[in-house]
Design a protein around this motif. Structure first.
Motif, PDB file in Angstrom:
ATOM      1  N   VAL A  55      -6.218 -11.070  -9.778  1.00 17.77           N
ATOM      2  CA  VAL A  55      -5.832 -12.007 -11.004  1.00 17.77           C
ATOM      3  C   VAL A  55      -6.479 -11.503 -12.295  1.00 17.77           C
ATOM      4  O   VAL A  55      -6.182 -11.170 -13.133  1.00 17.77           O
ATOM      5  CB  VAL A  55      -5.918 -13.636 -10.819  1.00 17.77           C
ATOM      6  N   ILE A  56      -7.834 -11.168 -12.045  1.00 18.49           N
ATOM      7  CA  ILE A  56      -8.530 -10.535 -13.068  1.00 18.49           C
ATOM      8  C   ILE A  56      -7.777  -9.341 -13.622  1.00 18.49           C
ATOM      9  O   ILE A  56      -7.862  -9.065 -14.849  1.00 18.49           O
ATOM     10  CB  ILE A  56     -10.126 -10.341 -12.670  1.00 18.49           C
ATOM     11  N   THR A  57      -7.575  -8.335 -12.734  1.00 19.84           N
ATOM     12  CA  THR A  57      -7.136  -7.165 -13.097  1.00 19.84           C
ATOM     13  C   THR A  57      -5.843  -7.294 -13.755  1.00 19.84           C
ATOM     14  O   THR A  57      -5.795  -6.604 -14.993  1.00 19.84           O
ATOM     15  CB  THR A  57      -6.681  -6.172 -11.815  1.00 19.84           C
ATOM     16  N   PHE A  58      -4.790  -8.231 -13.299  1.00 13.03           N
ATOM     17  CA  PHE A  58      -3.428  -8.330 -14.155  1.00 13.03           C
ATOM     18  C   PHE A  58      -3.923  -8.702 -15.383  1.00 13.03           C
ATOM     19  O   PHE A  58      -3.175  -8.438 -16.340  1.00 13.03           O
ATOM     20  CB  PHE A  58      -2.769  -9.367 -13.209  1.00 13.03           C
ATOM     21  N   ALA A  59      -4.752  -9.571 -15.434  1.00 14.37           N
ATOM     22  CA  ALA A  59      -4.874 -10.691 -16.753  1.00 14.37           C
ATOM     23  C   ALA A  59      -5.473  -9.362 -17.772  1.00 14.37           C
ATOM     24  O   ALA A  59      -4.887  -9.240 -18.840  1.00 14.37           O
ATOM     25  CB  ALA A  59      -6.099 -11.551 -16.685  1.00 14.37           C
ATOM     26  N   ILE A  60      -6.459  -8.603 -17.224  1.00 13.73           N
ATOM     27  CA  ILE A  60      -7.112  -7.479 -18.397  1.00 13.73           C
ATOM     28  C   ILE A  60      -6.253  -6.305 -18.670  1.00 13.73           C
ATOM     29  O   ILE A  60      -6.135  -6.165 -19.947  1.00 13.73           O
ATOM     30  CB  ILE A  60      -8.623  -7.334 -17.790  1.00 13.73           C
ATOM     31  N   VAL A  61      -5.775  -5.874 -17.473  1.00 12.85           N
ATOM     32  CA  VAL A  61      -5.116  -4.918 -17.944  1.00 12.85           C
ATOM     33  C   VAL A  61      -3.519  -5.153 -18.641  1.00 12.85           C
ATOM     34  O   VAL A  61      -2.858  -4.693 -19.351  1.00 12.85           O
ATOM     35  CB  VAL A  61      -4.444  -4.017 -16.538  1.00 12.85           C
ATOM     36  N   GLY A  62      -2.937  -6.419 -18.272  1.00 22.07           N
ATOM     37  CA  GLY A  62      -1.771  -6.905 -18.903  1.00 22.07           C
ATOM     38  C   GLY A  62      -2.025  -7.015 -20.360  1.00 22.07           C
ATOM     39  O   GLY A  62      -1.226  -6.795 -21.093  1.00 22.07           O
ATOM     40  N   GLN A  63      -3.364  -7.648 -20.647  1.00 18.11           N
ATOM     41  CA  GLN A  63      -3.608  -7.782 -22.008  1.00 18.11           C
ATOM     42  C   GLN A  63      -3.814  -6.526 -22.747  1.00 18.11           C
ATOM     43  O   GLN A  63      -3.546  -6.378 -23.740  1.00 18.11           O
ATOM     44  CB  GLN A  63      -4.894  -8.739 -22.360  1.00 18.11           C
ATOM     45  N   ILE A  64      -4.300  -5.350 -22.039  1.00 18.02           N
ATOM     46  CA  ILE A  64      -4.459  -4.081 -22.782  1.00 18.02           C
ATOM     47  C   ILE A  64      -3.152  -3.541 -22.839  1.00 18.02           C
ATOM     48  O   ILE A  64      -2.560  -3.006 -23.818  1.00 18.02           O
ATOM     49  CB  ILE A  64      -5.229  -3.292 -21.677  1.00 18.02           C
TER      50      ILE A  64
ATOM     51  N   LEU B  85       4.713 -14.326 -20.502  1.00 16.60           N
ATOM     52  CA  LEU B  85       5.399 -14.878 -19.330  1.00 16.60           C
ATOM     53  C   LEU B  85       6.109 -13.953 -18.399  1.00 16.60           C
ATOM     54  O   LEU B  85       5.961 -14.056 -17.001  1.00 16.60           O
ATOM     55  CB  LEU B  85       6.717 -16.120 -19.758  1.00 16.60           C
ATOM     56  N   ASN B  86       6.681 -12.734 -19.039  1.00 19.44           N
ATOM     57  CA  ASN B  86       7.030 -11.729 -18.347  1.00 19.44           C
ATOM     58  C   ASN B  86       5.886 -11.071 -17.389  1.00 19.44           C
ATOM     59  O   ASN B  86       6.319 -10.660 -16.224  1.00 19.44           O
ATOM     60  CB  ASN B  86       7.911 -10.561 -19.057  1.00 19.44           C
ATOM     61  N   LEU B  87       4.868 -10.804 -18.158  1.00 25.89           N
ATOM     62  CA  LEU B  87       3.692 -10.310 -17.094  1.00 25.89           C
ATOM     63  C   LEU B  87       3.279 -11.087 -16.047  1.00 25.89           C
ATOM     64  O   LEU B  87       2.936 -10.721 -15.089  1.00 25.89           O
ATOM     65  CB  LEU B  87       2.475 -10.122 -18.269  1.00 25.89           C
ATOM     66  N   VAL B  88       3.138 -12.578 -16.361  1.00 19.29           N
ATOM     67  CA  VAL B  88       2.758 -13.328 -15.086  1.00 19.29           C
ATOM     68  C   VAL B  88       3.770 -13.231 -14.110  1.00 19.29           C
ATOM     69  O   VAL B  88       3.445 -13.017 -12.873  1.00 19.29           O
ATOM     70  CB  VAL B  88       2.609 -14.774 -15.783  1.00 19.29           C
ATOM     71  N   MET B  89       5.261 -13.091 -14.583  1.00 23.77           N
ATOM     72  CA  MET B  89       6.100 -12.957 -13.419  1.00 23.77           C
ATOM     73  C   MET B  89       6.086 -11.611 -12.631  1.00 23.77           C
ATOM     74  O   MET B  89       6.111 -11.616 -11.677  1.00 23.77           O
ATOM     75  CB  MET B  89       7.644 -12.726 -14.326  1.00 23.77           C
ATOM     76  N   LEU B  90       5.564 -10.646 -13.432  1.00 26.11           N
ATOM     77  CA  LEU B  90       5.285  -9.342 -12.797  1.00 26.11           C
ATOM     78  C   LEU B  90       4.127  -9.397 -11.650  1.00 26.11           C
ATOM     79  O   LEU B  90       4.037  -8.602 -10.699  1.00 26.11           O
ATOM     80  CB  LEU B  90       5.267  -8.378 -13.498  1.00 26.11           C
ATOM     81  N   MET B  91       3.114 -10.372 -12.142  1.00 30.46           N
ATOM     82  CA  MET B  91       1.879 -10.485 -11.237  1.00 30.46           C
ATOM     83  C   MET B  91       2.567 -10.939  -9.756  1.00 30.46           C
ATOM     84  O   MET B  91       2.048 -10.575  -8.811  1.00 30.46           O
ATOM     85  CB  MET B  91       0.948 -11.262 -12.003  1.00 30.46           C
ATOM     86  N   PHE B  92       3.298 -11.944  -9.830  1.00 32.36           N
ATOM     87  CA  PHE B  92       3.859 -12.591  -8.630  1.00 32.36           C
ATOM     88  C   PHE B  92       4.643 -11.569  -7.825  1.00 32.36           C
ATOM     89  O   PHE B  92       4.630 -11.518  -6.586  1.00 32.36           O
ATOM     90  CB  PHE B  92       4.519 -13.867  -9.101  1.00 32.36           C
ATOM     91  N   VAL B  93       5.379 -10.668  -8.624  1.00 30.60           N
ATOM     92  CA  VAL B  93       6.208  -9.765  -8.096  1.00 30.60           C
ATOM     93  C   VAL B  93       5.775  -8.596  -7.589  1.00 30.60           C
ATOM     94  O   VAL B  93       5.704  -8.332  -6.282  1.00 30.60           O
ATOM     95  CB  VAL B  93       7.280  -8.893  -9.029  1.00 30.60           C
ATOM     96  N   ALA B  94       4.298  -8.243  -8.012  1.00 25.20           N
ATOM     97  CA  ALA B  94       3.733  -7.236  -7.302  1.00 25.20           C
ATOM     98  C   ALA B  94       2.771  -7.945  -6.024  1.00 25.20           C
ATOM     99  O   ALA B  94       2.320  -6.776  -5.172  1.00 25.20           O
ATOM    100  CB  ALA B  94       2.621  -6.610  -8.515  1.00 25.20           C
TER     101      ALA B  94
END
Lengths: 212, 212, 212, 212
Positions: A55-64, B85-94
């Motif tokens: 979750v941390i990675t997704f949050a930080i890399v997603g924000q980048i 919202l799209n990024l959080v969806m991708l987090m669940f997909v991955a």
């Protein structure tokens, strides 16, 4: 927008997309190395840190990715130096899954281990923020940005980007008080940067996005 | 369609493509951890669940890609919230490859293990469906969809998307009766969503696709 | 520019992006195989070569991407042979993380091991450079480049590309004196190629990039 | 060409690019599981099959990409069924690294192991060829191809695509005589398909590619 700019964006996005999903590879492997006679509940108890790192990675890399996406909307030309700065930034981005993994692994380790893994983590994040800023400054200085960009907006955006590494250093300092508090501070920073600021996409996406 | 929309689609596709192929990494590794003196037939007997997880993942993630593809055809603008919202969806997909792997690993485990792994799996799928719906609703509410979209069609599509998480919950409930039946129910749901419904690409791809 | 050219570029970029992030997968795994009772400082001491391999890979593969990017700006048509040459080049690029890993792993090994791993590494890099040159020559010979390309510039670029494998061979020869010196020579070569030469993007990205 | 077509191509390319580089992940791991006291020469002797699997995978998956690239140049519209057929084809493509790995692993195994691993391999390749053909037939039947495509050329291309699975079955049959001969037959087939045939890119890429 030139074809070059589009290709650099697509390449950066591919590197960031792989970095995002790297942690999922890690999740897959966690389940396989455990003792086969262990039941699932105790497995999950041992693995909760892997989920946290994910979750941390997704949050930080997603924000980048979001920040990169927002800033490259203004880039209309690229030169050799901008590509090099962008590549070095991507090198730090691709290392973030590793450092986030270290961070979550050592949450229950000794105080020294916690501080070293926090230092490695902040190193990757600061490196990314530094080269992101250098790329932005370079693009402004060499006139690679769209002439439509209001100089006052560009100034505000620059200051906002500059603030990020300083806030990361603040979050890092908290690790000497409490490592979990430090982690929460990072997530708080991500949340803050997700809130719309100058240079982000306008609400409702009107006007600006359309006129391009 | 603005350049932003195209870039978000390309980035989402890259994340989904890596998630699709993650299970192939898993397949590669299965073959390597076994006892070297075991013959291939008995290896394959032990590994059939890895193949099952591979097919389930491909079916579910592939269907998510199709749905994402179909719904983003109507998006002409993006804003910050839609990207989040799209990024959080991708987090669940991955995370789906990991959860599908757990699911197939515990098919022969204890009843509790089966139910927990099914719960983790449905958690990932529901999370994906939830944020997919939130993204769609947000895009409709903020006027980010093409004005060419017939409001009645938009309404039908919205209901169809909304139905998906409910059906997933139904398939999950079956795990308390029989875990393999529950798995078949998921695959049935995927098959149903592959059948053309409102908002999908028209048969023969005429008209609509062309006029864009 | 035809649609074919854009698709080949996008595909090449995807392969290169995955190759770039492969080393990050390696980093993730290093942390997991060690003795759990070891403290983080001694772990890092044992792992510094993994970081070195990560940086070398990023530098070399990143530089290959830049060169590929710069040379494909001139390609306006593709034929079957150019695609095959490009694919073989990608095969060598995707092997570079493996060879860089071998190289850094054997830095402290016996002299024979150092020389063999350096030979494997230079094999991958030379193979890449060879097929890169073949693709460039083919494209020139078959008239697949833009007619706007000044023949004298094309000649200069060709010579510059041709020089690269020779310099790599030079850096390889140094391994018989000192393996670390040889490694530094590779990094020096990367740095030299990052400096703008004929055929690279112009400084400030004016003119040329815009007119396309 | 509609936007849909471009997005399907980009997505397919991303899946194929990851499948291509999967074997490089495998290479990276081979080096790490061996006894640390073994010297590099004996390591390489044990690992030569990993290199073979890497080259086979790159040859076959690379050739699939070329064929996919060539056939999708004629697609101007997509419908739901074409996307589903394309996804199933990608599922088989992403499994090829695993099956090529099995194939090379069992080259020195018992005759039964050799034949089973060859059967698994041919299963993946045939599945890919089958769904590739189905997608092509569907696109022809539903009028999803460009009207510029000469019906006689379309007929020639169809026959050529249809021939491929039959040739694969022939190469598979050779495994009952000699597994290495069978492997060479596959590589020969790849080489044959790389030679320009009807529907491939024209030499020099003139005319056709340009007029689009």
């Amino acid at each position: 927008m030139s074809r070059d700019t589009a290709r650099v964006e697509a390449f950066s996005d591919a590197v960031i997309a792989v970095a995002l999903t790297l942690m999922a590879v890690q999740l897959l492997q966690f389940g396989r190395t455990e003792a086969p006679d262990e039941d699932l509940v105790s497995k999950l108890e041992n693995e909760w840190r892997a989920f946290l790192a994910y979750v941390i990675t997704f949050a930080i890399v997603g924000q980048i990715w979001l920040t990169h996406h927002n800033s490259w909307r203004y880039v209309i030309r690229v030169d050799q130096m901008l590509l090099v700065l962008n590549l070095v930034m991507l090198m730090f981005v691709a290392a973030i899954p590793f450092t986030a993994n270290q961070l979550s692994d050592h949450l229950r380790g000794s105080a020294v281990d916690q501080q070293i893994s926090a230092a490695i983590y902040v190193g990757a994040v600061l490196g990314e923020a530094l080269f992101f800023n250098l790329a932005w400054w370079w693009a402004r200085w060499r006139g690679l940005l769209t002439p439509d960009l209001d100089p006052r907006l560009a100034e505000l955006v620059s200051r906002r980007y500059l603030l990020r590494p300083l806030l990361y250093l603040g979050a890092f300092a908290i690790v000497f008080i409490n490592p979990i508090l430090s982690l929460l501070a990072y997530l708080l920073l991500v949340a803050i940067y997700l809130i719309r600021g100058p240079g982000d996409l306008p609400p409702g996406g009107q006007a600006e996005a359309e006129s391009r």
